[in-house]
Design a protein around this motif. Sequence first.
Motif: not given
Length: 326
Positions: A299-302, A182-188, A235-244, A90-95
């Motif tokens: 969060f990468t694919l083997p 937008a949330k990731c950009i604003a937070l970053g 870093f903000s995008w990484f946190i978002q990826r972790l939550v996702a 799931g972390g590799s396909f957040v969008t």
Amino acid sequence: MSKVPSNVRSRSAVDQGAEVFDNLKQKVPPKFANFAEKVRPVVMVILQGVDLILPYLPLIWDICQKLYILLLPCFEELTIVWGFVLAFFGGSFVTTITAVEAFRLVGKKKITESWARISDDVDRVISDYNKSTDTNITANEWLKANGRRVLTHVDPDDCKAAMLGFYAGITAIVACLKSQFAKCIALGASMGDVIESHCGVQFVTPVVKQLLPEDHHKWAPFATQCICRLPAVFFSWFIQRLVAAFHSSVRGGSILADALIETLMKRGLLTSPVAPQHRSALASVIAGTGLLFQLNYGFTLPWFLAIFLFPFTIIENILYWTLSLI
């Protein structure tokens, strides 16, 4: 057996379109006639494509019918695959997963309810089509005959409800992805401003000025801002990826556990119903294993799975770059 008609007796869509435009030139005001002439080349290209596709519509219909019949019994297996992808990748396909979940929450219920009724209508259309004996007909005649079958058997209210559900789901996808981006950009950017105010002026700007020629020192504040903000955005995008990744692991674990239990029970490998606490325990184990797997691979694919999940990677990249452009 596919009923592929010969189109030797039918007029082409290009000829019919040319006739329509010629009639418009004589019957509409000059302003609309000029507009019609401007769009005529585009319409002609589209009609050429229609002429190319039209003879193959019966064959396409038969293929879609066979795929529908073939994939219908495999619904549980496809659910298992989807749950596995959610839980472990799931972390590799957040969008992609965000888009699917947004569509599921907003549009799925209305589409499912409508499709349950439309599928019965489609079965009647297919049954009527299979009973027909017209094999030596033109492509246009085939299209008109099957169009009449669809109009006869399909309820327009169900089609309208399905279209409204689809539109609501697409709107939810766009709104959700845009707000997430937008949330990731604003937070970053906000974190970057804090870093710049505390560390940038004192530490980063002097180093940048030492690296630049004296006549380029005016670019030092801008370079400092970029140096402070870009890592914060990533870093903000990484946190978002972790939550996702956490959300997809929990969601995928639940889907996979339910699908596995249902499959085992239908095949007689489980003879008694599974207690809710045992079902929850299995889902939790799958979710925890999936999250640890994602963290272990960053969060990468083997490499051995990247080929099999390549379609998901294409969809993820398409959604990501579309989101960046709109």
